[in-house]
Write a protein that holds these residues in place. Sequence first.
Motif, short mmCIF file in Angstrom:
data_model
loop_
_atom_site.label_atom_id
_atom_site.label_comp_id
_atom_site.label_asym_id
_atom_site.label_seq_id
_atom_site.Cartn_x
_atom_site.Cartn_y
_atom_site.Cartn_z
N TYR A 127 0.83 -1.21 0.00
CA TYR A 127 0.00 0.00 0.00
C TYR A 127 0.86 1.26 0.00
O TYR A 127 0.65 2.18 -0.79
N LEU A 128 1.87 1.30 0.87
CA LEU A 128 2.74 2.47 0.92
C LEU A 128 3.60 2.57 -0.34
O LEU A 128 3.90 3.69 -0.80
N SER A 129 3.97 1.44 -0.90
CA SER A 129 4.76 1.46 -2.14
C SER A 129 3.96 2.07 -3.27
O SER A 129 4.50 2.86 -4.08
N LEU A 130 2.70 1.74 -3.36
CA LEU A 130 1.84 2.31 -4.39
C LEU A 130 1.70 3.82 -4.21
O LEU A 130 1.74 4.59 -5.17
N ARG A 131 1.58 4.25 -2.97
CA ARG A 131 1.46 5.68 -2.71
C ARG A 131 2.76 6.41 -3.05
O ARG A 131 2.74 7.52 -3.61
N ALA A 132 3.88 5.79 -2.72
CA ALA A 132 5.17 6.42 -3.03
C ALA A 132 5.39 6.53 -4.54
O ALA A 132 5.84 7.57 -5.05
N ALA A 133 5.05 5.47 -5.26
CA ALA A 133 5.22 5.48 -6.71
C ALA A 133 4.31 6.52 -7.36
O ALA A 133 4.72 7.25 -8.27
N THR A 134 3.09 6.62 -6.89
CA THR A 134 2.15 7.59 -7.42
C THR A 134 2.61 9.01 -7.16
O THR A 134 2.42 9.91 -7.99
#
Length: 408
Positions: free
Chosen positions: A351-358
């Motif tokens: 979840y945090l990885s998706l937010r960081a990439a976005t």
Amino acid sequence: MKRSGALLLVLLLAGCSSTPSPSPSATATETIGPTDTAGPSATPLASLAPTSSPSPAASAKATPHPTPIATPVPPTPTPGPTAAQLIGQKLMVAMAGTTPSADLLGRIQRGEVGGVILFGANISTPAQVTALTAKLRAAAVAGGQPRLLISTDQEGGSVKRIPWAPPTLSPAQMVATGSSSVALDQGKRTGVALEALGINLDLAPVADVPFSTSSFMYQQGRTWSFSTVTTTAYSNAFTTGLRQGGELPSMKHFPGIGYAVLNTDTHPVTIGASGAALAPGLNPYRTAIANGIPMIMLSNATYTAYDSSNAAGWSRAIGTMLLRTNLGFRGVTITDSLTGTAVSRGVSQTYLSLRAATAGTDMILVTGSEASTRAVYSALLAAAQNGAIARSTLLASYTRIVALKARI
């Protein structure tokens, strides 16, 4: 009587031979008719125009024959990186044991991993580390991938993954010598030692300025000084030394966690200091950026002065607006490990990885199990393929990452 009869005969003969005058109507008809007064056999007036052939130039104007224009052939588009390549280069993952698994090597060879971080559990002897890093690099080469980043945390003091390698002094001990040239020398020796082991990225130095003794970074012995000026001078001297020793440095933890009293790896931390209070902590980074630092690590803390909703690692306001737009950074950003902070926040590292990439953070550091980081890759790839993460954002990060690797 005889002369009179003769005269009468002459007059009669003259009257018979004369021609009558034309009537007025006939004369008018001849005047306005279509032919010349010469009579019906005359040539019509329209036919009296010149009958010679026109010049070639006149013919060209009269009947143009334009040169045929070839239909333009559109250039063949140069294929860009695939979604799999864009995502793979973003990930820096941990590994288990002292020998890389076949699965990890396969992921590297396929381009699903852009970097590997080594911790104490991965390290035993110089020969073992050298053999380990050689296998990791060879997997990337075999797959025709960009050079692999192999990193560790070699700060000195309490955080030093390679126990026998420099730095031999902690940050505070370097400052105690009173000369930043000591920090430069320690950094250079550290860079040479890591490069010889096949490690090309040191996730150091720390540039956090503790503003009280309650700072968890101060208590861990990882800070240079309470002075922003001193921290700026020594952290940047160490950075320069690493680069002189052949190592890529990564200054951390932007925009500074000197105010944090709890460990940001194990607790959700929010720093409520004002922008004016946080500003001095940006000075080490200003100097590093001016010196061309290639990588900066973003912290796991939230800063209400900049972005009350997102921690720095997944905040566009911090990673892009503050760091890139305001401070002019052009290198690669990387998150701190998202694994521990995800647990503390009750969410997944995916979840945090998706937010960081976005948000546009370039590289994502995840230090969970190899199975869990495979899942992160799959989730990010799906998001890239369905457009949940803008391709332009991924491509900008990919370009910066590949440029960084070219410097190894």
